[in-house]
Structures are given as C-alpha cells and as structure tokens.
Design a protein around this motif. Structure first.
Motif: not given
Length: 578
Positions: A234-237, A267-272, A315-316
């Motif tokens: 779900r959130t690989f990182n 699929e990752i969370a970009g802000d982390i 994130l941006v």
C-alpha cells in the motif's frame, strides 16, 4: 480411499495484460494447509469476455467448490458467471472473497441465493480450512472470517487479519500462467494510513515479509518474462530503511540478475522521501523504476477531512526532484468529489499538480467503497453516489452533478493530450503563448470535444481537431503550432508519417533525407525506420530513428539539423521547441 474434493479458484481481470495474484495466494494456502485430498485449478478470464465462453473452462475442472475473487471492476460479471455455473452445477458450493464482499457479506448473502459462503478479509488459511471441512464433513464454525447462511439467519464474521507471513504464491504453475503479463508482487500487508475513502486502512497495521524473501521474489518475477512487476504494497516506503534496501537491490542487480527492460512499479508516499533516498533513486537505471504517488488534493481542509496526513510543501518539492532526475516515470493522482473540494479548489489542485510536470497525471473520481469510512459515516461525509459498482460519487454539498460531468470532459482531454504523451510539446507551446491555466485549457478543449463524436476517433482525426482548435487561440502562431505538433508526432509515432493536417508536400524533404544517408553520422541503421519533417518556422529538418524508445518519456530521440538543401533560406532554428 480418501475422498477427493476438486476446487476451482476463478478470477476475472479487467484486461488480459493484467494477471491476478489472489487466486495463486489461495492455492498456496491450500498447498500449505490442506492434504492431497484437495485438487485445485485456477481459472482466469476478463470482464470483457462473454460469460458463456468462461463457463466451459470452469466446468472442465469438474469442481465440487468454486472460489470467486471479487472486486468493484468484476463483481457484476462474477454474479452473471455464478448464475451460469449454478445452472450447470447446481450442487457446486460457491465461495466469494475479496474486498468487494468482505465488508458487506450480509447484504451479498441476502441478495445472492447461489452463494454459500463468503470469506471476509485475508483468505489463504480460512479458504483452506473451509475446503478441508467440506471434504471431511467437519465443522465450519471456528473458521475466521467465514460468513454463511444458517436457516433463516446469516452468520457473519469480521474480516480476518493474520500476523502470519502467508505462503509464497510464486510456483511454476503461476509462472507458466503469467505468460509475460504484468506480474504483481506483495512484500507487506496493511497500511500506515487510514484515509477515509480507502480500504487499505482496514487491512491492519503494516506487516512486512522477510526482506530476503522479497529479494528472491523480485528476482524470480524479473526473470519470468514479465516486462512490468507491480509492487502491491500500500505504501512501499512506509519503512524507509527497508525500502532503501530493496531499491538498492534492484539498482545493483539491474542489467545482471535483473534483465534490462524490466520495470518495477511502486506506490509510495512522496512526502516522506528524504535526501538520501532521492540520491539513491537518482542512480537507478533509466526506466527501471516507476512511482505512483497519491496526492488526492492540495486543499488543506479536504485532506484534513479525509484523514490524509501530508506535508504538502515537502511533497511538492520531492515530486519535482524525482521528475528532474529524468530516470523514473512519475505518476500522480487527484480525486474529484472529495469533501470540501469545490470546482474552483479542484481547479487549483489540478494546476499545482500539472506544474510538477509528472509523466502521468491521473484524474480519478471518488468511489464510495463498501467498508470505507466515507461510506459507513454518511453524516460526516455527505454525498450522493451510484448504488451500482464502482459506486462513483454523483454530487456533494460542495460540487454539483453538472460540475463533475465537466470534470469527466477534463479527464478525457487530459488522458488524450497529456497522459498519452503525444502532445507534450504542443501543450507546452500553447500554455506559454496564452494566458490560460492548464485547467482552463483542458476544460475548454474538453467542452469543445463534447460537441464532437470522438469515442472512436482516429489519432489522425483527433490531431486535426487539436490543430484546428488550438490554432484559433489568441497568440498562437499556426505555423509554429504545425511545426511543434510535427515534432510531437515524429517523436511518438513510429509510423514515421505525419497526418494530413500537418503534412506538407515538399520535394525538399525527400532530398534532405537522401542527403542524410551520405554521411555516416546521420545515415540510418539497416532495418531501422526513420520519420522526418521539415520545420518551416525554424528552417530545419527534424527526424527520429525508431529504435531505443525512452522508457520514461515513451519517446524516440529527436534530431534537428539543417541539411545543405535548406541553407538557402533564413530562420531561427530555436523557434520550435523540440
């Protein structure tokens, strides 16, 4: 002699290119927890097939029990298939599982009289236990997640979650059935987030599989013949250190143990992402890794309402840095119809997302899934939505039905113009020349297309539609537009020819191509096709040789030069952005 029970596990995929991991996970559970008295076969089909063509594949297994994997995209087709199978095998036991039935089991058992059991949640061990009970005539009362009818009553259980690491589904039978299609790999279960629109938060805390198992299965699928391996975590990182180990493993083994041309999708969370992770990813071979990053919205009140914890500024910044690396395909998502998101705030979210220049910007629409907090708490999340799959939002207190319909027009224009990759230079030129925001451009062109019949329009005809409409915008030079669109076409279409709307009959083109053949540096390789066009506003030739497509951009490299035959005229070679 022990009784043999024959079981089939059936899944209907959305397209042939998509394989399914779920039935093979169930088979792995049967192999682990059942004896030799259970014989199992996997039957795959697609939702686009006629049901009556799938039925014989199931009947050929002569099953005593059939398990169906249920999702929003296939549930209607599964119900039709069950009815057809039951007409032929009235005594066959029907078992359903999957996210589409795990959180509404009572409703499904009431409405679907041919269904005998539903397994809610993770099914490997419960399905194996159920088959054992059916085969041996034992009790089913203590099987976790099992839902069933008992006389006039319906017995339900909460979705099953386990801390056990499930058995590996990657058998030789799986690899044989995969046959080069997209492969799916799971290295963890659960999700660290609890977004109100999503089911992943209902799947428990994150449970990681052994990292050495993950490495071994990465290599196995990379060498299976599949060109794309999708990680379904779900959130690989979510665990950055573990993610870095596996990213590093791919990078270090790529081109050796991992064949060139294989792409891993995460699929990752970009802000982390931190600096060290981005520095590592920058070293990845071009095209080896692609990321899907869910933004959902840039509207703070919306993100708070759906319990989406995001550091927007980071994130941006991180998405920009990933795109600038140039070696990874970056896919980002927006969702229309979320709480507190009105038409104007969505337009703002769209413009911010577009400014990040992802390789794909997906515009999705909110779906009220069974089991999601948004569906279960209508007083907190008021909206109307379709009662049929995929349960798409109709309207909310913040956005109207008409506005959502217009956003579907935006989605169509976005997919055809931007996500297709066929008009990137054209869009850049038009946005630079006009005062339109990206959202206004896609909105206005999408509205224009509603008056046209473009459902089955050819690429050449659609290109003509784009040229005519864009050419009427203020400050757009139609000659530069033609040349820019020609660059897009040559770079992305290996036919090597221009559509009629861009084609100019000019004997100099043939002469210029003949001139290129005289020089070793510009002579095409044997057997490699070449596409070319004269750019009149730049007085030069542009050409592409159709080999070695860039796996990130999906383009062939463009070359610009001025053959001798074009030197008798004057123009700036930099007018057109190739």
């Amino acid at each position: 002699m022990n009784k043999i029970l024959k079981a089939a596990v059936c899944v209907l995929n959305s397209k042939y290119i998509h394989s399914s991991l779920a039935p093979w996970c169930l088979v792995a559970g049967i192999d682990t927890w059942c004896g030799s008295q259970i014989e199992t076969v996997v039957v795959e089909g697609t939702i686009n097939e006629n049901t009556e063509k799938i039925v014989p594949r199931i009947l050929s297994a002569k099953p005593d029990a059939i398990g169906f994997c249920c999702y929003i995209w296939n549930i209607d087709a599964v119900k039709r298939l069950i009815r057809s199978v039951k007409q032929r095998l009235p005594r066959c036991i029907i078992v359903l599982g999957g996210p589409e039935v795990s959180f509404n089991a009572e409703e499904v058992l009431q409405s679907q009289h041919d269904v005998d059991f539903i397994i809610a949640g993770e099914g490997e061990k419960p399905f194996a236990q159920l088959l054992n009970a059916i085969c041996e005539g034992g009790s089913t009362g203590d099987i976790p997640g099992l839902c069933f009818k008992q006389g006039d009553k319906i017995i339900t259980s909460p979705p099953h979650l386990t801390r056990e690491e499930p058995p590996s589904p990657y058998t030789q039978k799986y690899l044989d059935a995969l046959d080069g299609r997209i492969a799916y790999l799971e290295t963890s279960r659960g999700c660290p987030y609890s977004c109100a629109f999503c089911l992943s938060g209902r799947c428990g805390n994150v449970r990681y599989y052994d990292v050495e198992r993950a490495k071994s299965e990465l290599l196995l699928l990379a060498n299976s013949g599949a060109k794309t391996v999708k990680l379904v975590d779900r959130t690989f990182n979510a665990n950055p250190k573990r993610a870095a180990v596996l990213f590093g493993f791919i990078i270090n083994h790529y081109g050796r143990d991992i064949p060139k041309g294989v792409c891993f999708h995460f699929e990752i969370a970009g802000d982390i992402l931190d600096d060290a992770m981005i520095d590592l990813l920058r070293t990845a071979p071009v095209g080896a890794i692609q990321f899907e990053i869910g933004l959902q919205s840039f509207h703070t009140k919306t993100l708070d309402a759906i319990n989406r914890k995001t550091n927007i500024q980071r994130l941006v910044r991180n998405i920009k840095r990933l795109v600038e690396c140039g070696n990874m395909h970056i896919h980002i998502d927006l969702i229309a119809g979320l709480p507190y998101e009105d038409f104007d705030s969505f337009a703002n979210s769209f413009n911010i997302a577009y400014s990040l220049h992802p390789h794909m910007l997906q515009l999705g629409f909110l779906k009220l899934l069974h089991g999601s907090p948004m569906r279960e708490n209508p007083e907190c999340f008021p909206c109307r939505f379709s009662q049929s799959p995929p349960y798409e939002v109709i309207d909310t207190p913040w956005i109207t039905k008409e506005e959502l319909a217009r956003l579907h027009n935006v989605e169509d224009a976005l997919d055809r113009l931007y996500n297709s990759g066929r008009f990137r230079r054209t869009l850049g030129y038009v946005l630079r020349q006009t005062n339109l925001t990206p959202f206004e451009l896609f909105y206005n062109f999408g509205e224009h297309c509603t008056s046209k019949n473009i459902n089955r329009i050819s690429l050449d005809s659609y290109t003509g539609l784009v040229y005519d409409w864009f050419g009427e915008l203020n400050c757009v030079d139609k000659a530069i537009l033609r040349d820019t669109m020609s660059c897009d076409r040559i770079a992305t279409n290996s036919s090597g020819r221009l559509p009629a709307v861009l084609d100019v009959k000019d004997d100099r083109l043939k002469a210029a191509l003949k001139e290129l053949k005289k020089t070793p540096q510009t002579c095409p390789k044997r057997g490699v096709k070449r596409g070319a066009a004269i750019l009149y506003t730049a007085n030069c030739l542009v050409y592409a040789d159709y080999e070695n497509k860039n796996p990130v951009m999906g383009e062939y490299r463009l070359h610009k030069l001025q053959p001798h035959i074009l030197l008798d005229e004057t123009a700036s070679i930099n007018d057109v952005h190739c």
